[in-house]
Structure formats: C-alpha cells, structure tokens
Design an enzyme around this catalytic site. Sequence first.
Site, PDB file in Angstrom:
ATOM      1  N   THR A 132     -39.973  25.313  38.660  1.00  0.00           N
ATOM      2  CA  THR A 132     -39.944  26.623  38.023  1.00  0.00           C
ATOM      3  C   THR A 132     -40.680  27.655  38.861  1.00  0.00           C
ATOM      4  O   THR A 132     -41.566  27.298  39.653  1.00  0.00           O
ATOM      5  CB  THR A 132     -40.609  26.517  36.630  1.00  0.00           C
ATOM      6  OG1 THR A 132     -40.834  27.821  36.117  1.00  0.00           O
ATOM      7  CG2 THR A 132     -41.964  25.809  36.693  1.00  0.00           C
ATOM      8  N   ASP A 133     -40.366  28.928  38.631  1.00  0.00           N
ATOM      9  CA  ASP A 133     -41.112  29.997  39.313  1.00  0.00           C
ATOM     10  C   ASP A 133     -42.529  30.133  38.747  1.00  0.00           C
ATOM     11  O   ASP A 133     -43.381  30.777  39.358  1.00  0.00           O
ATOM     12  CB  ASP A 133     -40.361  31.339  39.212  1.00  0.00           C
ATOM     13  CG  ASP A 133     -40.157  31.838  37.790  1.00  0.00           C
ATOM     14  OD1 ASP A 133     -40.495  31.126  36.823  1.00  0.00           O
ATOM     15  OD2 ASP A 133     -39.639  32.969  37.637  1.00  0.00           O
ATOM     16  N   GLU A 134     -42.778  29.532  37.562  1.00  0.00           N
ATOM     17  CA  GLU A 134     -44.093  29.717  36.932  1.00  0.00           C
ATOM     18  C   GLU A 134     -45.227  29.074  37.725  1.00  0.00           C
ATOM     19  O   GLU A 134     -46.394  29.393  37.495  1.00  0.00           O
ATOM     20  CB  GLU A 134     -44.081  29.170  35.498  1.00  0.00           C
ATOM     21  CG  GLU A 134     -43.114  29.927  34.622  1.00  0.00           C
ATOM     22  CD  GLU A 134     -43.384  29.768  33.128  1.00  0.00           C
ATOM     23  OE1 GLU A 134     -44.452  29.267  32.749  1.00  0.00           O
ATOM     24  OE2 GLU A 134     -42.495  30.144  32.358  1.00  0.00           O
ATOM     25  N   TYR A 158     -48.261  23.976  30.993  1.00  0.00           N
ATOM     26  CA  TYR A 158     -46.884  23.679  31.436  1.00  0.00           C
ATOM     27  C   TYR A 158     -46.750  23.886  32.938  1.00  0.00           C
ATOM     28  O   TYR A 158     -46.315  22.984  33.670  1.00  0.00           O
ATOM     29  CB  TYR A 158     -45.882  24.564  30.680  1.00  0.00           C
ATOM     30  CG  TYR A 158     -44.521  24.626  31.363  1.00  0.00           C
ATOM     31  CD1 TYR A 158     -43.687  23.516  31.391  1.00  0.00           C
ATOM     32  CD2 TYR A 158     -44.090  25.797  32.001  1.00  0.00           C
ATOM     33  CE1 TYR A 158     -42.449  23.561  32.040  1.00  0.00           C
ATOM     34  CE2 TYR A 158     -42.860  25.849  32.640  1.00  0.00           C
ATOM     35  CZ  TYR A 158     -42.049  24.729  32.664  1.00  0.00           C
ATOM     36  OH  TYR A 158     -40.840  24.771  33.310  1.00  0.00           O
ATOM     37  N   LYS A 162     -46.031  21.212  36.023  1.00  0.00           N
ATOM     38  CA  LYS A 162     -44.883  21.290  36.935  1.00  0.00           C
ATOM     39  C   LYS A 162     -45.379  21.376  38.383  1.00  0.00           C
ATOM     40  O   LYS A 162     -44.802  20.764  39.288  1.00  0.00           O
ATOM     41  CB  LYS A 162     -44.011  22.507  36.611  1.00  0.00           C
ATOM     42  CG  LYS A 162     -43.262  22.440  35.288  1.00  0.00           C
ATOM     43  CD  LYS A 162     -42.212  21.339  35.231  1.00  0.00           C
ATOM     44  CE  LYS A 162     -40.999  21.618  36.099  1.00  0.00           C
ATOM     45  NZ  LYS A 162     -39.932  20.603  35.874  1.00  0.00           N
TER      46      LYS A 162
HETATM   47  P1  NAD Z   1     -35.275  21.344  27.760  1.00  0.00           P
HETATM   48  O1  NAD Z   1     -36.614  21.240  27.119  1.00  0.00           O
HETATM   49  O2  NAD Z   1     -34.180  22.074  27.073  1.00  0.00           O
HETATM   50  O3  NAD Z   1     -34.715  19.878  28.094  1.00  0.00           O
HETATM   51  C1  NAD Z   1     -35.519  18.862  28.600  1.00  0.00           C
HETATM   52  C2  NAD Z   1     -34.751  17.555  28.450  1.00  0.00           C
HETATM   53  O4  NAD Z   1     -35.551  16.499  29.035  1.00  0.00           O
HETATM   54  C3  NAD Z   1     -34.487  17.154  27.002  1.00  0.00           C
HETATM   55  O5  NAD Z   1     -33.158  16.707  26.854  1.00  0.00           O
HETATM   56  C4  NAD Z   1     -35.457  16.010  26.758  1.00  0.00           C
HETATM   57  O6  NAD Z   1     -34.996  15.075  25.794  1.00  0.00           O
HETATM   58  C5  NAD Z   1     -35.569  15.399  28.140  1.00  0.00           C
HETATM   59  N1  NAD Z   1     -36.822  14.659  28.350  1.00  0.00           N
HETATM   60  C6  NAD Z   1     -38.084  15.063  28.031  1.00  0.00           C
HETATM   61  N2  NAD Z   1     -38.970  14.119  28.376  1.00  0.00           N
HETATM   62  C7  NAD Z   1     -38.258  13.112  28.955  1.00  0.00           C
HETATM   63  C8  NAD Z   1     -38.617  11.859  29.535  1.00  0.00           C
HETATM   64  N3  NAD Z   1     -39.899  11.459  29.582  1.00  0.00           N
HETATM   65  N4  NAD Z   1     -37.650  11.077  30.056  1.00  0.00           N
HETATM   66  C9  NAD Z   1     -36.339  11.470  29.986  1.00  0.00           C
HETATM   67  N5  NAD Z   1     -35.951  12.635  29.435  1.00  0.00           N
HETATM   68  C10 NAD Z   1     -36.896  13.446  28.928  1.00  0.00           C
HETATM   69  O7  NAD Z   1     -35.562  21.964  29.195  1.00  0.00           O
HETATM   70  P2  NAD Z   1     -34.670  22.945  30.083  1.00  0.00           P
HETATM   71  O8  NAD Z   1     -34.947  24.345  29.707  1.00  0.00           O
HETATM   72  O9  NAD Z   1     -33.283  22.430  30.089  1.00  0.00           O
HETATM   73  O10 NAD Z   1     -35.350  22.706  31.514  1.00  0.00           O
HETATM   74  C11 NAD Z   1     -34.905  21.645  32.359  1.00  0.00           C
HETATM   75  C12 NAD Z   1     -35.759  21.649  33.613  1.00  0.00           C
HETATM   76  O11 NAD Z   1     -35.653  22.917  34.264  1.00  0.00           O
HETATM   77  C13 NAD Z   1     -37.258  21.449  33.339  1.00  0.00           C
HETATM   78  O12 NAD Z   1     -37.773  20.616  34.356  1.00  0.00           O
HETATM   79  C14 NAD Z   1     -37.845  22.858  33.441  1.00  0.00           C
HETATM   80  O13 NAD Z   1     -39.187  22.797  33.896  1.00  0.00           O
HETATM   81  C15 NAD Z   1     -36.943  23.481  34.484  1.00  0.00           C
HETATM   82  N6  NAD Z   1     -36.768  24.934  34.400  1.00  0.00           N
HETATM   83  C16 NAD Z   1     -36.420  25.524  33.216  1.00  0.00           C
HETATM   84  C17 NAD Z   1     -36.186  26.901  33.179  1.00  0.00           C
HETATM   85  C18 NAD Z   1     -35.787  27.597  31.888  1.00  0.00           C
HETATM   86  O14 NAD Z   1     -35.748  28.827  31.857  1.00  0.00           O
HETATM   87  N7  NAD Z   1     -35.460  26.895  30.826  1.00  0.00           N
HETATM   88  C19 NAD Z   1     -36.322  27.674  34.335  1.00  0.00           C
HETATM   89  C20 NAD Z   1     -36.705  27.030  35.528  1.00  0.00           C
HETATM   90  C21 NAD Z   1     -36.899  25.658  35.546  1.00  0.00           C
HETATM   91  O1  DAU Z   2     -39.774  31.218  34.434  1.00  0.00           O
HETATM   92  C1  DAU Z   2     -39.175  29.979  34.195  1.00  0.00           C
HETATM   93  C2  DAU Z   2     -39.671  29.438  32.870  1.00  0.00           C
HETATM   94  O2  DAU Z   2     -39.050  30.233  31.861  1.00  0.00           O
HETATM   95  C3  DAU Z   2     -39.358  27.965  32.665  1.00  0.00           C
HETATM   96  O3  DAU Z   2     -40.047  27.203  33.626  1.00  0.00           O
HETATM   97  C4  DAU Z   2     -39.756  27.507  31.260  1.00  0.00           C
HETATM   98  O4  DAU Z   2     -39.351  26.166  31.046  1.00  0.00           O
HETATM   99  C5  DAU Z   2     -39.055  28.413  30.254  1.00  0.00           C
HETATM  100  O5  DAU Z   2     -39.462  28.066  28.948  1.00  0.00           O
HETATM  101  C6  DAU Z   2     -39.376  29.880  30.532  1.00  0.00           C
HETATM  102  O6  DAU Z   2     -40.774  30.162  30.271  1.00  0.00           O
HETATM  103  P1  DAU Z   2     -41.243  31.512  29.526  1.00  0.00           P
HETATM  104  O7  DAU Z   2     -42.536  31.263  28.897  1.00  0.00           O
HETATM  105  O8  DAU Z   2     -41.094  32.688  30.424  1.00  0.00           O
HETATM  106  O9  DAU Z   2     -40.029  31.595  28.439  1.00  0.00           O
HETATM  107  P2  DAU Z   2     -40.041  31.949  26.869  1.00  0.00           P
HETATM  108  O10 DAU Z   2     -38.615  32.069  26.451  1.00  0.00           O
HETATM  109  O11 DAU Z   2     -40.927  31.052  26.092  1.00  0.00           O
HETATM  110  O12 DAU Z   2     -40.689  33.410  26.868  1.00  0.00           O
HETATM  111  C7  DAU Z   2     -40.115  34.477  27.612  1.00  0.00           C
HETATM  112  C8  DAU Z   2     -40.998  35.698  27.409  1.00  0.00           C
HETATM  113  O13 DAU Z   2     -40.888  36.116  26.051  1.00  0.00           O
HETATM  114  C9  DAU Z   2     -42.473  35.413  27.654  1.00  0.00           C
HETATM  115  O14 DAU Z   2     -43.075  36.557  28.244  1.00  0.00           O
HETATM  116  C10 DAU Z   2     -43.036  35.211  26.256  1.00  0.00           C
HETATM  117  C11 DAU Z   2     -42.155  36.108  25.391  1.00  0.00           C
HETATM  118  N1  DAU Z   2     -41.925  35.631  24.013  1.00  0.00           N
HETATM  119  C12 DAU Z   2     -41.506  34.352  23.831  1.00  0.00           C
HETATM  120  C13 DAU Z   2     -41.295  33.866  22.556  1.00  0.00           C
HETATM  121  C14 DAU Z   2     -40.855  32.437  22.343  1.00  0.00           C
HETATM  122  C15 DAU Z   2     -42.115  36.499  22.951  1.00  0.00           C
HETATM  123  O15 DAU Z   2     -42.462  37.674  23.132  1.00  0.00           O
HETATM  124  N2  DAU Z   2     -41.898  36.018  21.695  1.00  0.00           N
HETATM  125  C16 DAU Z   2     -41.517  34.730  21.440  1.00  0.00           C
HETATM  126  O16 DAU Z   2     -41.373  34.356  20.251  1.00  0.00           O
END
Ligand code: NAD
Ligand code: DAU
Length: 354
Positions: A132-134, A158, A162
């Site tokens: 992730t970019d985080e 988190y 990562k």
């Molecule tokens: P998500 O939470 O929707 O899905 C995670 C999946 O992993 C789920 O299906 C869960 O059951 C599975 N899982 C959790 N623990 C596990 C384990 N121990 N063994 C096997 N499976 C397991 O997450 P997402 O948003 O789809 O993110 C997927 C990946 O991308 C993550 O690694 C996250 O850090 C990364 N990522 C997410 C975002 C975003 O915006 N959502 C952005 C950048 C990177």
């Molecule tokens: O940047 C990549 C990341 O983006 C991924 O690595 C993470 O897995 C993914 O969850 C996401 O993280 P964020 O914390 O940025 O996403 P989230 O949707 O939780 O929140 C986006 C922004 O919105 C953040 O600034 C917090 C704000 N927010 C979020 C929620 C859930 C609110 O203002 N209200 C809310 O209820």
Amino acid sequence: MILVTGGAGFIGANFVLDWLATTAEPVVNLDLLTYAGNLCNLHSLAGDARHVFVRGDIGDEAHVAALLREHRPRAIVNFAAESHVDRSIRGPAAFIDTNIVGTFKLLEAVRAWWTALPAAPRAAFRFVHVSTDEVYGSLAPTAPGFSETTAYAPNSPYSASKAASDHLVRAYHHTYGLPTLTTHCSNNYGPRQFPEKLIPLMIVNALAGRPLPVYGDGQNVRDWLYVGDHCSAIRVVMAGGCPGETYNIGGDAEMTNVDVVREICTILARTRPGPDYASLVTYVKDRPGHDRRYAIDAAKIRDQLHWSPEETFASGLERTIRWYLANDSWLESVATKDYRKWITLQYAKDVSVR
Ligand code: NAD
Ligand code: DAU
C-alpha cells in the site's frame, strides 16, 4: 496456474474475476474467509474448473506447502491481509498475526518449495506482494507524490504491519534470490468493497437514510483508483516487472474526503432520487493519527511497463454506484450481525444501525 491469496476479499476477488475473464490460466484461491472474505464475490465462477477455492491461512506453512506441491503455481499474488486502518487502531493483534507473521510463514513455505525447483521454472517464478501507499506516511499539502524511493514512515498499526511485511519480502529477494515484486497502490474503490471503507460505507448509509460520517474536518486527501485498474497494474507487474523492484500505482485522482462524499450524493441523487443525501453528511470525531494526504507518483510503472488507468474518478464512481444499486443480495450478504456490531462500536451515537 497461479496462486492468489486473499482472493475472496475486495481486490483479490476482482483480480480473480478479471484474470479468468482475460486468460485461460487456472487460479488457486487461498483465503481464510475472515469477516472481509465473501464467497458471494466469486459466485459467477461456480462450476468453472479453472477456479479452485481453498479455505486456509497464509500463516499455515504446512497447508501452503501442500498446496504448492499439489498445484505447482508459476506465480503467487499475495493479497491476503487485514486491511482496515480503523480496525487496526482498535485491535492491532490480528494485523501483526496476518500481515507480518502470516506473510513470513507464506514466504518460508514458498522459499522451501521454490529452492527445489529445476532451473527454468525457478527463474520464471514470481511472487507479487500487494502492499500500500500508506507505508510512506503522510504528505504535506503541496509535496510531490510518493515515489518508489520515498522513505518508509508508516503511522498506523495497519501501515506498520504492511511495512514490516514489505521488508520481509525485500529481504527474501536480497538474501535468497526469491523473484519478488512489491506494489504500492493508493485507495481502491469499486464493486465488492466491504462497506466499512469510505466509499461503500457512504453509499450504503445514504441508501438507508443514515448519517454519512466524515472524520475530522473532511479535508484529508486520498488518491483514488478504480479496482479494475489496480488489477491490470498487478498483471503488468507480474508479466513484465523486474524481480526485486517495487512499483507505485495510483489514479492521479486526489480528492478531499468531503468532496468524495458530495460526489457520491450527487450521483445518487441522479440515479436513485430520494432524500436530500447531502444533508446526511455528519462531521464526527477524527481517526487517531489520521494521515492527512496521500498522493502517488506513478511514473515508473507508466514509463517502464506502459500501464495507465482506464477509468477516471467520475466514470469509476458512477460504475461503482450502479453496481451497488444493482446488487441488493450482495449487500444483504455483508449486512451481518458482526457488521452491525462494528458500525455501532466505531460510530457509537453518530450512526446507529437499525
Ligand atoms: P479485504 O480486507 O477486502 O480482503 C482481504 C482478504 O484476505 C479477505 O478475503 C480475507 O478473508 C483474506 N484473509 C485475511 N487474513 C487471511 C489469512 N491469514 N490467510 C488467508 N486469507 C486471509 O482487503 P482488500 O481491500 O481487498 O486489500 C487486499 C490487499 O491489497 C491487502 O494486502 C491490502 O493491504 C492491499 N491494498 C488495499 C488497498 C485498498 O484500497 N483496499 C489499496 C492498496 C493496497
Ligand atoms: O491508501 C491505500 C489504503 O487505502 C489501503 O492500504 C487500505 O487497505 C484501505 O483501507 C485504504 O485506507 P484508508 O484509511 O485511506 O481508507 P478508508 O476508506 O478507511 O478511509 C478513506 C478516508 O476517509 C480516510 O481519510 C478516512 C476517511 N473516512 C473513513 C471512514 C471509514 C471518513 O471520513 N469516515 C469514515 O467513516
């Protein structure tokens, strides 16, 4: 075939669906089915012999080793993780277990198996780690976007977990020669995202007439990328990326949170006319340690691997909202007792769930 971990979650499921729509190569999908994993995401693959779903933990080294022996994948894409920042603040332990220890155990199983491969498949093998970019921390308002050389400065449990997993992946390349590739993507949105994250939470709350909880002053900035574009970026990294390298992926679509929420309200007003959605916006207590701004410099993947996103934020958001409006049964599948418990815990009096 390839092995995907976490392929029942949001991005993993979209990746598996896109993969099988664009290639004939089978996928083994290893997922623990935590609260975030949902087999409904994969229902369209029922009866498709190219998709083998296996319930299991990336931290179960013996299980992963057996899967590798049985299926002999040419590549692994590691999506499995605990992914929600707010949950990591309330309970970091699961993030340490899966994101750090789980990735370590996965790497150990892969290393043992990969080391024993004959020279040609050993050289061709790829381990793609989806990060992730985080991990880069938070940017000042006018600072340039994160590049692959930006120093790590993770701020939440988190992002720290990562970052730790990224360091392990890097070390397995440097020390053992495992052909790893790590991606750092910005915020994804799109179909099948669990409604604990900003965009789907706002959509489901708006449709139910509930408050739209915006943290702090709503001016935090995220860069948004449609999930299908993240999936295409991972495919190009797997196919053409250089082992040991990292690639940043972004949508060049920086938005403040409150502008994202207003945009959702505008699209809903047009596609599902109803209450005054914008009047539901409610400013609530800020997230502890809330990163102010993320932005991505995606020049490396664009120039070296010729990737660029297809969706704009406007087109991707419209597509996403239409998907949620057309998928009531999916929404029912995620509206569990556990989900309601999370919303009550996280938002207390701000957003009551009926
Ligand atoms: P998500 O939470 O929707 O899905 C995670 C999946 O992993 C789920 O299906 C869960 O059951 C599975 N899982 C959790 N623990 C596990 C384990 N121990 N063994 C096997 N499976 C397991 O997450 P997402 O948003 O789809 O993110 C997927 C990946 O991308 C993550 O690694 C996250 O850090 C990364 N990522 C997410 C975002 C975003 O915006 N959502 C952005 C950048 C990177
Ligand atoms: O940047 C990549 C990341 O983006 C991924 O690595 C993470 O897995 C993914 O969850 C996401 O993280 P964020 O914390 O940025 O996403 P989230 O949707 O939780 O929140 C986006 C922004 O919105 C953040 O600034 C917090 C704000 N927010 C979020 C929620 C859930 C609110 O203002 N209200 C809310 O209820």
